[in-house]
Design a protein around this motif. Structure first.
Motif, PDB file in Angstrom:
ATOM      1  N   ARG A  46       0.850  -1.185   0.000  1.00  0.00           N
ATOM      2  CA  ARG A  46       0.000   0.000   0.000  1.00  0.00           C
ATOM      3  C   ARG A  46       0.888   1.238   0.000  1.00  0.00           C
ATOM      4  NH1 ARG A  46      -3.723  -1.590   5.039  1.00  0.00           N
ATOM      5  NH2 ARG A  46      -1.713  -2.426   5.677  1.00  0.00           N
ATOM      6  N   VAL A  47       0.416   2.292  -0.648  1.00  0.00           N
ATOM      7  CA  VAL A  47       1.181   3.525  -0.782  1.00  0.00           C
ATOM      8  C   VAL A  47       0.335   4.691  -0.299  1.00  0.00           C
ATOM      9  CG1 VAL A  47       2.273   5.130  -2.406  1.00  0.00           C
ATOM     10  CG2 VAL A  47       2.546   2.657  -2.716  1.00  0.00           C
ATOM     11  N   VAL A  71       4.848   6.948   1.945  1.00  0.00           N
ATOM     12  CA  VAL A  71       5.113   5.721   2.685  1.00  0.00           C
ATOM     13  C   VAL A  71       4.660   4.524   1.859  1.00  0.00           C
ATOM     14  CG1 VAL A  71       2.898   5.767   3.921  1.00  0.00           C
ATOM     15  CG2 VAL A  71       4.823   4.502   4.875  1.00  0.00           C
ATOM     16  N   VAL A  72       5.460   3.468   1.890  1.00  0.00           N
ATOM     17  CA  VAL A  72       5.098   2.180   1.302  1.00  0.00           C
ATOM     18  C   VAL A  72       4.914   1.214   2.454  1.00  0.00           C
ATOM     19  CG1 VAL A  72       5.785   0.310  -0.237  1.00  0.00           C
ATOM     20  CG2 VAL A  72       6.426   2.678  -0.781  1.00  0.00           C
ATOM     21  N   LEU A  73       3.684   0.746   2.641  1.00  0.00           N
ATOM     22  CA  LEU A  73       3.388  -0.193   3.723  1.00  0.00           C
ATOM     23  C   LEU A  73       3.481  -1.621   3.209  1.00  0.00           C
ATOM     24  CD1 LEU A  73       0.283   1.398   5.523  1.00  0.00           C
ATOM     25  CD2 LEU A  73       2.703   1.597   6.129  1.00  0.00           C
ATOM     26  N   ALA A  74       4.206  -2.452   3.940  1.00  0.00           N
ATOM     27  CA  ALA A  74       4.304  -3.871   3.628  1.00  0.00           C
ATOM     28  C   ALA A  74       3.059  -4.585   4.162  1.00  0.00           C
ATOM     29  CB  ALA A  74       5.563  -4.451   4.269  1.00  0.00           C
ATOM     30  N   ALA A  76       7.533  -1.118   6.714  1.00  0.00           N
ATOM     31  CA  ALA A  76       7.234   0.034   5.865  1.00  0.00           C
ATOM     32  C   ALA A  76       8.554   0.616   5.387  1.00  0.00           C
ATOM     33  CB  ALA A  76       6.435   1.090   6.621  1.00  0.00           C
ATOM     34  N   VAL A  77       8.472   1.382   4.314  1.00  0.00           N
ATOM     35  CA  VAL A  77       9.592   2.191   3.837  1.00  0.00           C
ATOM     36  C   VAL A  77       9.080   3.614   3.684  1.00  0.00           C
ATOM     37  CG1 VAL A  77      11.194   2.643   1.937  1.00  0.00           C
ATOM     38  CG2 VAL A  77      10.736   0.286   2.648  1.00  0.00           C
ATOM     39  N   VAL A  78       9.844   4.569   4.176  1.00  0.00           N
ATOM     40  CA  VAL A  78       9.467   5.974   4.084  1.00  0.00           C
ATOM     41  C   VAL A  78      10.412   6.689   3.132  1.00  0.00           C
ATOM     42  CG1 VAL A  78       9.365   8.166   5.349  1.00  0.00           C
ATOM     43  CG2 VAL A  78       8.371   6.095   6.341  1.00  0.00           C
ATOM     44  N   LEU A  79       9.840   7.398   2.181  1.00  0.00           N
ATOM     45  CA  LEU A  79      10.561   8.277   1.268  1.00  0.00           C
ATOM     46  C   LEU A  79      10.064   9.690   1.557  1.00  0.00           C
ATOM     47  CD1 LEU A  79       9.989   6.173  -1.986  1.00  0.00           C
ATOM     48  CD2 LEU A  79      11.902   5.990  -0.384  1.00  0.00           C
ATOM     49  N   ALA A 130      -3.140   7.927   4.714  1.00  0.00           N
ATOM     50  CA  ALA A 130      -3.506   7.910   3.297  1.00  0.00           C
ATOM     51  C   ALA A 130      -3.347   6.515   2.697  1.00  0.00           C
ATOM     52  CB  ALA A 130      -2.663   8.921   2.534  1.00  0.00           C
ATOM     53  N   ALA A 131      -2.334   5.773   3.135  1.00  0.00           N
ATOM     54  CA  ALA A 131      -2.137   4.413   2.639  1.00  0.00           C
ATOM     55  C   ALA A 131      -3.268   3.488   3.060  1.00  0.00           C
ATOM     56  CB  ALA A 131      -0.795   3.866   3.131  1.00  0.00           C
TER      57      ALA A 131
END
Length: 363
Positions: free
Chosen positions: A16-17, A33-36, A71-74, A138-139
């Motif tokens: 999820r983004v 954010v990219v949620l795993a 998660a990964v945060v950009l 938002a994700a």
């Protein structure tokens, strides 16, 4: 190959983004954010730029303990923006998602930043934990941005008399959203870009980038977007080489700058941590195809790789195909980022500078 249903990172099942950004009142920055999946995703990273701003990258070394990230945060904000990851970490912890330890969980949230300081007018107008909280929300609400409260309440309403926008975007969006709100790409407006591919064997590979390079995103011969040449059939069919006069007239700003392109590549296949590291490394080939020069002394180019493991482990040949598709997807994502970005006074949009590159009215 063909693109996935949305031609974006969320075509990889389980990911999820979420995007959150603030523009106005001295701000032009944001967080993505990219949620795993709840159980996490196997992850790797490859850092090529000489000026990175990162968090938790050493943990992704295959020799180290943790196998999965949550998660990964950009984010924008240079090193200041790393605090956005704290907001994501807090929300994951509240949901009980993280690496189990005695007494609770510790969410594993690697992060990387771009340099966009001062692009809204105020040097220290940077993402903090509330940006991460809003991007996380938002994700979880993929049909649109979350309610205004996460934006307005923490950040206040003062805007110095100018229009101020707090916003999010659809998870598949490209352009001046999230971490790409203040991005600049070789003098043009940069932003978030995303792309995906479904391989003949059924594996899905996708990329999301925040394109903010000091290098050029243009083909030096004719001014076309360099990453567009790796498009899948029909993906960039509406683009044409711009008129020679437009290409000859373009003069990007000639001033020192700090930049950085960051991103995530992902697949639904079951990869090891070492294979994820290789996936991130090969994705840098796509970055270098779309940006010239790449990995400079003033860029902090960093790419994360995620494997959701929803599908089986690939064989040797399929893994080779995944690597090749990831490099192309990253190059395509850079092109989408620049093509969709919104121009502004200090960074015109690609189509503002090269209007002849597109046939108006075609999809």
């Amino acid at each position: 190959m063909r693109p996935g249903a949305t031609n974006s990172l969320v075509d990889v099942a389980g990911l999820r983004v979420g995007h959150a950004h603030r523009v106005g009142g001295g701000y032009r920055t944001g967080t993505t954010v990219v949620l795993a999946p709840p159980g996490g995703a196997v992850a790797g990273v490859d850092v090529r730029g000489a000026a990175p701003g990162t968090r938790e990258t050493e943990l992704l070394d295959p020799r180290n303990l943790v196998e999965r990230v949550h998660a990964v945060v950009l984010t924008g904000g240079s090193a200041y923006g790393l605090s956005a990851a704290c907001g994501v970490m807090d929300r994951l912890a509240e949901a009980g998602i993280g690496y189990p330890v005695e007494g609770g969980v510790v969410p594993i949230v690697p992060a990387a930043v771009i340099f966009d300081l001062g692009r809204g007018g105020t040097f220290r107008a940077t993402p903090d934990a509330t940006f991460g909280t809003a991007a996380h929300a938002a994700a979880l609400h993929p049909h649109g941005p979350p309610a205004p409260r996460p934006y307005g309440a923490p950040w206040g309403t003062g805007n110095g008399g100018g229009a101020e926008v707090f916003g999010g975007a659809h998870p598949a969006a490209s352009g001046s959203v999230g971490a790409g709100a203040g991005a600049v790409a070789g003098g043009l407006a940069g932003g978030v870009g995303t792309a995906s591919a479904v391989l003949p064997g059924g594996a899905t590979v996708a990329a999301l980038t925040v394109a903010n390079p000091s290098g050029s995103v243009l083909d030096p011969v004719d001014g076309t977007l360099a990453g567009a040449r790796y498009g899948l059939p029909g993906e960039f069919g509406h683009l044409h080489p711009p008129a020679r006069a437009e290409a000859a007239a373009w003069r990007p700003p000639n001033r020192p700058s700090f930049n950085t392109t960051i991103g995530v590549v992902a697949t639904d296949r079951a990869l090891t941590k070492a294979q994820c590291g290789k996936l991130a490394a090969v994705a840098h080939d796509g970055l270098a195809r779309a940006i010239r020069p790449a990995h400079t002394m003033t860029d902090g180019d960093t790419i994360f790789a995620l494997a959701t493991c929803a599908g089986p482990a690939p064989g040797h040949d399929e893994f080779q195909e995944i690597l090749a598709a990831a490099a192309d997807a990253f190059a395509r994502a850079v092109a989408h980022a620049v093509l969709a970005a919104t121009g502004r006074e200090d960074a015109p949009a690609y189509l503002d500078v090269f209007p002849s590159a597109i046939t108006r009215g075609t999809p």
